[in-house]
Design a protein around this motif. Sequence first.
Motif, PDB file in Angstrom:
ATOM      1  N   ASN A 120       1.266  16.752  -1.452  1.00 46.65           N
ATOM      2  CA  ASN A 120       2.116  15.668  -1.931  1.00 46.65           C
ATOM      3  C   ASN A 120       2.404  14.672  -0.808  1.00 46.65           C
ATOM      4  OD1 ASN A 120       4.151  16.755  -0.271  1.00 46.65           O
ATOM      5  ND2 ASN A 120       4.826  18.135  -1.903  1.00 46.65           N
ATOM      6  N   ASP A 121       3.188  13.657  -1.129  1.00 43.66           N
ATOM      7  CA  ASP A 121       3.446  12.604  -0.161  1.00 43.66           C
ATOM      8  C   ASP A 121       4.149  13.134   1.088  1.00 43.66           C
ATOM      9  OD1 ASP A 121       2.279  10.929  -1.888  1.00 43.66           O
ATOM     10  OD2 ASP A 121       4.067   9.763  -2.400  1.00 43.66           O
TER      11      ASP A 121
ATOM     12  N   MET B 223       0.846  -1.205   0.000  1.00 45.35           N
ATOM     13  CA  MET B 223       0.000   0.000   0.000  1.00 45.35           C
ATOM     14  C   MET B 223       0.880   1.253   0.000  1.00 45.35           C
ATOM     15  SD  MET B 223      -2.612   1.403   2.941  1.00 45.35           S
ATOM     16  CE  MET B 223      -3.431  -0.166   3.084  1.00 45.35           C
ATOM     17  N   GLN B 224       0.624   2.172  -0.894  1.00 48.53           N
ATOM     18  CA  GLN B 224       1.360   3.425  -0.922  1.00 48.53           C
ATOM     19  C   GLN B 224       0.811   4.363   0.148  1.00 48.53           C
ATOM     20  OE1 GLN B 224       4.045   4.099  -2.887  1.00 48.53           O
ATOM     21  NE2 GLN B 224       3.884   1.940  -3.418  1.00 48.53           N
ATOM     22  N   LEU B 225       1.691   5.226   0.679  1.00 46.59           N
ATOM     23  CA  LEU B 225       1.292   6.123   1.750  1.00 46.59           C
ATOM     24  C   LEU B 225       0.145   7.033   1.340  1.00 46.59           C
ATOM     25  CD1 LEU B 225       1.791   7.198   4.566  1.00 46.59           C
ATOM     26  CD2 LEU B 225       3.565   8.675   3.661  1.00 46.59           C
ATOM     27  N   TRP B 226       0.193   7.531   0.108  1.00 51.03           N
ATOM     28  CA  TRP B 226      -0.849   8.469  -0.313  1.00 51.03           C
ATOM     29  C   TRP B 226      -2.200   7.799  -0.445  1.00 51.03           C
ATOM     30  CZ3 TRP B 226      -3.286   7.152  -4.803  1.00 51.03           C
ATOM     31  CH2 TRP B 226      -2.614   6.313  -5.680  1.00 51.03           C
ATOM     32  N   GLU B 227      -2.246   6.458  -0.546  1.00 50.58           N
ATOM     33  CA  GLU B 227      -3.519   5.772  -0.667  1.00 50.58           C
ATOM     34  C   GLU B 227      -4.297   5.778   0.642  1.00 50.58           C
ATOM     35  OE1 GLU B 227      -2.298   1.951  -2.007  1.00 50.58           O
ATOM     36  OE2 GLU B 227      -2.389   2.483  -4.131  1.00 50.58           O
ATOM     37  N   ALA B 228      -3.627   6.135   1.726  1.00 51.87           N
ATOM     38  CA  ALA B 228      -4.278   6.105   3.036  1.00 51.87           C
ATOM     39  C   ALA B 228      -4.942   7.422   3.387  1.00 51.87           C
ATOM     40  CB  ALA B 228      -3.242   5.771   4.108  1.00 51.87           C
ATOM     41  N   ARG B 229      -5.039   8.346   2.465  1.00 46.31           N
ATOM     42  CA  ARG B 229      -5.448   9.718   2.789  1.00 46.31           C
ATOM     43  C   ARG B 229      -6.803   9.801   3.473  1.00 46.31           C
ATOM     44  NH1 ARG B 229      -5.064  12.405  -2.906  1.00 46.31           N
ATOM     45  NH2 ARG B 229      -3.115  11.298  -2.693  1.00 46.31           N
ATOM     46  N   TRP B 230      -7.747   8.932   3.141  1.00 49.11           N
ATOM     47  CA  TRP B 230      -9.078   9.040   3.747  1.00 49.11           C
ATOM     48  C   TRP B 230      -9.115   8.396   5.126  1.00 49.11           C
ATOM     49  CZ3 TRP B 230     -11.721  12.642   1.754  1.00 49.11           C
ATOM     50  CH2 TRP B 230     -11.615  12.919   0.386  1.00 49.11           C
ATOM     51  N   ASP B 231      -8.058   7.699   5.518  1.00 43.49           N
ATOM     52  CA  ASP B 231      -8.024   7.091   6.847  1.00 43.49           C
ATOM     53  C   ASP B 231      -7.190   7.908   7.810  1.00 43.49           C
ATOM     54  OD1 ASP B 231      -8.624   5.111   8.720  1.00 43.49           O
ATOM     55  OD2 ASP B 231      -6.706   4.114   8.374  1.00 43.49           O
ATOM     56  N   LEU B 232      -6.779   9.094   7.419  1.00 37.95           N
ATOM     57  CA  LEU B 232      -5.885   9.896   8.244  1.00 37.95           C
ATOM     58  C   LEU B 232      -6.572  11.103   8.850  1.00 37.95           C
ATOM     59  CD1 LEU B 232      -2.650   9.745   6.081  1.00 37.95           C
ATOM     60  CD2 LEU B 232      -3.232   8.420   8.090  1.00 37.95           C
ATOM     61  N   ARG B 233      -7.881  10.972   9.141  1.00 35.77           N
ATOM     62  CA  ARG B 233      -8.620  11.978   9.896  1.00 35.77           C
ATOM     63  C   ARG B 233      -8.721  13.303   9.148  1.00 35.77           C
ATOM     64  NH1 ARG B 233      -9.150  10.939  15.317  1.00 35.77           N
ATOM     65  NH2 ARG B 233      -9.049  13.156  15.815  1.00 35.77           N
ATOM     66  N   TRP B 234      -8.842  13.275   7.839  1.00 34.84           N
ATOM     67  CA  TRP B 234      -8.950  14.492   7.054  1.00 34.84           C
ATOM     68  C   TRP B 234     -10.342  14.583   6.466  1.00 34.84           C
ATOM     69  CZ3 TRP B 234      -4.965  18.099   6.374  1.00 34.84           C
ATOM     70  CH2 TRP B 234      -3.797  17.737   7.053  1.00 34.84           C
ATOM     71  N   GLY B 235     -10.837  15.807   6.358  1.00 36.59           N
ATOM     72  CA  GLY B 235     -12.198  16.032   5.876  1.00 36.59           C
ATOM     73  C   GLY B 235     -12.299  15.937   4.367  1.00 36.59           C
ATOM     74  N   ALA B 236     -13.465  16.367   3.870  1.00 40.92           N
ATOM     75  CA  ALA B 236     -13.736  16.243   2.438  1.00 40.92           C
ATOM     76  C   ALA B 236     -12.770  17.076   1.614  1.00 40.92           C
ATOM     77  CB  ALA B 236     -15.176  16.657   2.144  1.00 40.92           C
ATOM     78  N   ASP B 237     -12.297  18.215   2.196  1.00 39.61           N
ATOM     79  CA  ASP B 237     -11.333  19.013   1.446  1.00 39.61           C
ATOM     80  C   ASP B 237      -9.948  18.386   1.538  1.00 39.61           C
ATOM     81  OD1 ASP B 237     -11.154  19.588   4.107  1.00 39.61           O
ATOM     82  OD2 ASP B 237     -10.838  21.739   3.855  1.00 39.61           O
ATOM     83  N   GLY B 238      -9.775  17.466   2.479  1.00 40.85           N
ATOM     84  CA  GLY B 238      -8.727  16.470   2.535  1.00 40.85           C
ATOM     85  C   GLY B 238      -7.341  16.913   2.163  1.00 40.85           C
ATOM     86  N   ILE B 239      -6.597  16.020   1.581  1.00 44.71           N
ATOM     87  CA  ILE B 239      -5.194  16.269   1.260  1.00 44.71           C
ATOM     88  C   ILE B 239      -4.910  15.977  -0.197  1.00 44.71           C
ATOM     89  CG2 ILE B 239      -4.330  15.846   3.596  1.00 44.71           C
ATOM     90  CD1 ILE B 239      -3.755  13.005   2.789  1.00 44.71           C
ATOM     91  N   ASP B 240      -5.957  15.987  -1.037  1.00 46.31           N
ATOM     92  CA  ASP B 240      -5.752  15.691  -2.444  1.00 46.31           C
ATOM     93  C   ASP B 240      -4.713  16.616  -3.080  1.00 46.31           C
ATOM     94  OD1 ASP B 240      -7.447  13.555  -2.595  1.00 46.31           O
ATOM     95  OD2 ASP B 240      -9.194  14.768  -3.057  1.00 46.31           O
ATOM     96  N   GLU B 241      -4.699  17.879  -2.610  1.00 45.31           N
ATOM     97  CA  GLU B 241      -3.810  18.844  -3.244  1.00 45.31           C
ATOM     98  C   GLU B 241      -2.389  18.764  -2.699  1.00 45.31           C
ATOM     99  OE1 GLU B 241      -4.371  23.007  -1.512  1.00 45.31           O
ATOM    100  OE2 GLU B 241      -6.289  22.048  -1.111  1.00 45.31           O
TER     101      GLU B 241
END
Length: 442
Positions: free
Chosen positions: A21-22, A1-19
Amino acid sequence: MQLWEARWDLRWGADGIDEYNDYDVYRSCLPFTPSSSPIYKLYGHLTDPIRVFSIDGEFGGHVIPLSQDALNALKITEVELNELPKKVDRGDPDVVIDYEAEFCDHNVHNGIVTCATLSPDGHFIALGFGSGAIEIANIDHQCTISQFQCNPPSHLVWIKFCNGNHWIATEDSGGNIVIFGDDIQPLRLGTLPSDLCPPVAAVSDSGSMVLRAPGELHEGCNDITLLYISCDPSIQLLAWPPLEFPETPTPSLGFSPGGRYVAVHFSHNIFVWSTDSCKLITRYRFPDSVRWVLSAGVVPTSSYVTPELVHPKLATSSISEKNPGFVQNSQRDLGQNTDESWMESPFYGFEAASLSEIIEHLSSTVGRVPIIDKFNIWFNGGDELVLPQEYRPAYYSNGAWYGDRVLNSDYPYFPPASKDGTRFIVQGKMTAPIIIDISQVV
């Protein structure tokens, strides 16, 4: 599993961390990931030595120690919160906090941390609860060292260490000013007018005085008061000249380095009083183009605006009679950073600009002071990490009565911090705060 694939499990909202980088995920997400998370088990060993202390130790096991009574109250709050009705913002599909329901339910209200502060050395934290209970804990030795109780019980709106960290000064929601300490009986200094917005307070470097102002200055709620703590504790009112009180953001407060003067900035005005006589010394005004204001202490390294002296006849002889205006790349030396030098410009102003354009400059100017710009934490001119959504400041206008509260235009936000700035408290919209320690990465 790549680190960036975990973004929705890292307590971030809908505006999240899409923008992001790793590296942003590595630096900003992993420190706030619960140690029980599979992501933390996989990648926790990769994190920078940023320590996050919480009530339950969910972030890497680092704990803010509390008494059993406080822990029980927090557990009851968590259970009761699940039973409260949810509130939906019409302009936002997400469920938002129903602050009114939380305030009215005493089982919830009593276990919420309504204010917190760190000692200047960063070793101690003081917490005020909705029940009126106060706890002081030693973070490094992991123990609770003092407990107090407001009587009658009312939730606290601010709390400060003073008198060499031996005492704490507090104000409850009714405007009652009280000093607590293990070696004294509670000292009730008096009652000040209270308002919907919580008041703001600043402590002198010596810890012997506290300057207090309403959260919003307006007609009927404009008392600026000086609290003398160590010798013959008392409250002294600082007199205003006749003036109008337009709607303004939260006022800014400041002490001179030696504590001989205090200054308050609101709207475009600056007022300076003597802490000895409590008399108004002078008044300044910033031009309308100034949007951001910074308390004096470090001379900015790039362009800034100094305020214009409005009433020279009120000024002491130590005030420069020149007409200060726009200064470009000044190298003016504050010398020994004396009170007289401070009096020349108690606040510096910056020309109107977006927050994103000026925040780096402000952070470079104040140095080792943490600053929050809605999303990011800045320190010494650098963007250190991104805050999870739940720990970003809440707005007064949404009914927030606890957490990191700001008016809509009241950024940047300066969280309570140790004197060297490497430990600071963040609560955002949560019912209990966390301590972020960046001492090993800066």
